[in-house]
Design a protein around this motif. Structure first.
Motif, PDB file in Angstrom:
ATOM      1  N   GLN A   1     -38.467  13.620  22.448  1.00 56.42           N
ATOM      2  CA  GLN A   1     -37.898  13.360  21.135  1.00 56.42           C
ATOM      3  C   GLN A   1     -37.117  14.587  20.675  1.00 56.42           C
ATOM      4  OE1 GLN A   1     -40.709  11.840  18.339  1.00 56.42           O
ATOM      5  NE2 GLN A   1     -39.433  12.290  16.579  1.00 56.42           N
ATOM      6  N   GLY A   2     -35.916  14.356  20.144  1.00 52.63           N
ATOM      7  CA  GLY A   2     -35.047  15.446  19.692  1.00 52.63           C
ATOM      8  C   GLY A   2     -34.044  15.897  20.734  1.00 52.63           C
ATOM      9  N   SER A   3     -34.249  15.501  21.991  1.00 50.95           N
ATOM     10  CA  SER A   3     -33.319  15.874  23.059  1.00 50.95           C
ATOM     11  C   SER A   3     -32.024  15.068  22.950  1.00 50.95           C
ATOM     12  CB  SER A   3     -33.934  15.596  24.435  1.00 50.95           C
ATOM     13  OG  SER A   3     -35.076  16.362  24.637  1.00 50.95           O
ATOM     14  N   THR A   4     -30.966  15.626  23.506  1.00 54.13           N
ATOM     15  CA  THR A   4     -29.700  14.914  23.633  1.00 54.13           C
ATOM     16  C   THR A   4     -29.429  14.730  25.117  1.00 54.13           C
ATOM     17  OG1 THR A   4     -28.853  15.868  21.589  1.00 54.13           O
ATOM     18  CG2 THR A   4     -27.231  14.967  23.118  1.00 54.13           C
ATOM     19  N   ILE A   5     -29.101  13.494  25.494  1.00 51.71           N
ATOM     20  CA  ILE A   5     -28.851  13.175  26.899  1.00 51.71           C
ATOM     21  C   ILE A   5     -27.505  12.475  27.029  1.00 51.71           C
ATOM     22  CG2 ILE A   5     -31.299  13.027  27.517  1.00 51.71           C
ATOM     23  CD1 ILE A   5     -31.037   9.963  27.295  1.00 51.71           C
ATOM     24  N   ILE A   6     -26.992  12.442  28.246  1.00 55.16           N
ATOM     25  CA  ILE A   6     -25.760  11.709  28.546  1.00 55.16           C
ATOM     26  C   ILE A   6     -26.159  10.317  29.038  1.00 55.16           C
ATOM     27  CG2 ILE A   6     -23.671  11.631  29.970  1.00 55.16           C
ATOM     28  CD1 ILE A   6     -23.701  13.900  27.948  1.00 55.16           C
ATOM     29  N   VAL A   7     -25.480   9.302  28.503  1.00 55.77           N
ATOM     30  CA  VAL A   7     -25.723   7.919  28.918  1.00 55.77           C
ATOM     31  C   VAL A   7     -24.385   7.279  29.262  1.00 55.77           C
ATOM     32  CG1 VAL A   7     -27.806   7.655  27.511  1.00 55.77           C
ATOM     33  CG2 VAL A   7     -25.587   7.030  26.544  1.00 55.77           C
ATOM     34  N   LYS A   8     -24.443   6.153  29.927  1.00 59.14           N
ATOM     35  CA  LYS A   8     -23.267   5.323  30.163  1.00 59.14           C
ATOM     36  C   LYS A   8     -23.311   4.178  29.164  1.00 59.14           C
ATOM     37  CE  LYS A   8     -21.084   7.017  33.806  1.00 59.14           C
ATOM     38  NZ  LYS A   8     -19.678   7.358  33.776  1.00 59.14           N
TER      39      LYS A   8
ATOM     40  N   LEU B   1     -34.331   9.753  19.174  1.00 57.44           N
ATOM     41  CA  LEU B   1     -34.983   9.809  17.871  1.00 57.44           C
ATOM     42  C   LEU B   1     -36.484   9.557  17.991  1.00 57.44           C
ATOM     43  CD1 LEU B   1     -32.334   7.749  15.879  1.00 57.44           C
ATOM     44  CD2 LEU B   1     -32.492  10.240  16.112  1.00 57.44           C
ATOM     45  N   GLU B   2     -36.861   8.637  18.865  1.00 51.83           N
ATOM     46  CA  GLU B   2     -38.271   8.312  19.102  1.00 51.83           C
ATOM     47  C   GLU B   2     -38.432   7.914  20.560  1.00 51.83           C
ATOM     48  OE1 GLU B   2     -39.648   5.170  16.539  1.00 51.83           O
ATOM     49  OE2 GLU B   2     -38.805   6.115  14.757  1.00 51.83           O
TER      50      GLU B   2
ATOM     51  N   LYS C   1     -39.945   3.142  25.811  1.00 46.18           N
ATOM     52  CA  LYS C   1     -39.102   2.568  24.766  1.00 46.18           C
ATOM     53  C   LYS C   1     -38.517   3.727  23.962  1.00 46.18           C
ATOM     54  CE  LYS C   1     -39.427  -0.413  20.709  1.00 46.18           C
ATOM     55  NZ  LYS C   1     -40.361  -1.250  19.915  1.00 46.18           N
ATOM     56  N   PHE C   2     -37.196   3.728  23.823  1.00 43.53           N
ATOM     57  CA  PHE C   2     -36.486   4.791  23.134  1.00 43.53           C
ATOM     58  C   PHE C   2     -35.743   4.241  21.924  1.00 43.53           C
ATOM     59  CE2 PHE C   2     -36.721   5.982  27.569  1.00 43.53           C
ATOM     60  CZ  PHE C   2     -37.047   7.321  27.531  1.00 43.53           C
ATOM     61  N   LYS C   3     -35.770   4.984  20.845  1.00 45.11           N
ATOM     62  CA  LYS C   3     -34.865   4.748  19.720  1.00 45.11           C
ATOM     63  C   LYS C   3     -33.830   5.844  19.823  1.00 45.11           C
ATOM     64  CE  LYS C   3     -34.508   4.098  14.763  1.00 45.11           C
ATOM     65  NZ  LYS C   3     -35.247   4.107  13.482  1.00 45.11           N
ATOM     66  N   LEU C   4     -32.564   5.450  19.954  1.00 49.68           N
ATOM     67  CA  LEU C   4     -31.482   6.396  20.236  1.00 49.68           C
ATOM     68  C   LEU C   4     -30.370   6.300  19.204  1.00 49.68           C
ATOM     69  CD1 LEU C   4     -31.116   5.411  23.992  1.00 49.68           C
ATOM     70  CD2 LEU C   4     -32.293   7.443  23.140  1.00 49.68           C
ATOM     71  N   ARG C   5     -29.726   7.419  18.956  1.00 41.58           N
ATOM     72  CA  ARG C   5     -28.481   7.439  18.180  1.00 41.58           C
ATOM     73  C   ARG C   5     -27.375   7.732  19.185  1.00 41.58           C
ATOM     74  NH1 ARG C   5     -29.453  11.099  14.122  1.00 41.58           N
ATOM     75  NH2 ARG C   5     -30.267   9.392  12.871  1.00 41.58           N
ATOM     76  N   ILE C   6     -26.486   6.757  19.368  1.00 46.01           N
ATOM     77  CA  ILE C   6     -25.432   6.848  20.374  1.00 46.01           C
ATOM     78  C   ILE C   6     -24.135   7.316  19.731  1.00 46.01           C
ATOM     79  CG2 ILE C   6     -24.125   5.572  22.127  1.00 46.01           C
ATOM     80  CD1 ILE C   6     -27.115   5.660  22.721  1.00 46.01           C
ATOM     81  N   HIS C   7     -23.525   8.347  20.351  1.00 48.49           N
ATOM     82  CA  HIS C   7     -22.230   8.875  19.934  1.00 48.49           C
ATOM     83  C   HIS C   7     -21.242   8.556  21.051  1.00 48.49           C
ATOM     84  CE1 HIS C   7     -24.006  11.230  16.629  1.00 48.49           C
ATOM     85  NE2 HIS C   7     -25.037  11.332  17.452  1.00 48.49           N
ATOM     86  N   SER C   8     -20.551   7.434  20.923  1.00 49.72           N
ATOM     87  CA  SER C   8     -19.621   6.956  21.939  1.00 49.72           C
ATOM     88  C   SER C   8     -18.195   7.381  21.592  1.00 49.72           C
ATOM     89  CB  SER C   8     -19.703   5.423  22.002  1.00 49.72           C
ATOM     90  OG  SER C   8     -18.629   4.883  22.726  1.00 49.72           O
TER      91      SER C   8
END
Length: 93
Positions: free
Chosen positions: A74-81, A27-28, A43-50
């Motif tokens: 910003q606006g990208s979607t990434i894979i996280v653990k 998001l940021e 520093k990232f502001k993220l929306r997590i879809h778990s």
């Protein structure tokens, strides 16, 4: 230094085995002003879809290699653990 690298590698292997894959929408993104080995800490502001937790927004700081900066726009979607026991605890992979 070798011991630190070994512990760090062991921790990363454990995380890759036991934490869950999730999608994070950036998001940021902003600089923190900190550099580690000439690599910026961002520093990232993220929306997590778990897969097991409700959708949530978190703030996360992580050192990102200069060669990978374009992957974290910003606006990208990434894979996280995501830690299954602490949903706000994540790691970029």
């Amino acid at each position: 230094v070798v011991l630190w690298a070994t512990l760090s590698n062991r921790r990363r292997e454990r995380i890759e085995r036991t934490w869950l894959d999730a999608q994070a929408e950036i998001l940021e993104v902003s600089q923190t002003g900190t550099y580690i080995n000439n690599q910026p800490k961002l520093k990232f502001k993220l929306r997590i879809h778990s897969p097991v937790h409700p959708v949530m927004e978190i703030t996360h700081k992580q050192v990102i290699p200069l060669t990978a900066l374009s992957n974290f726009a910003q606006g990208s979607t990434i894979i996280v653990k995501v830690n299954p026991d602490k949903p706000g605890d994540i790691l970029f992979i």
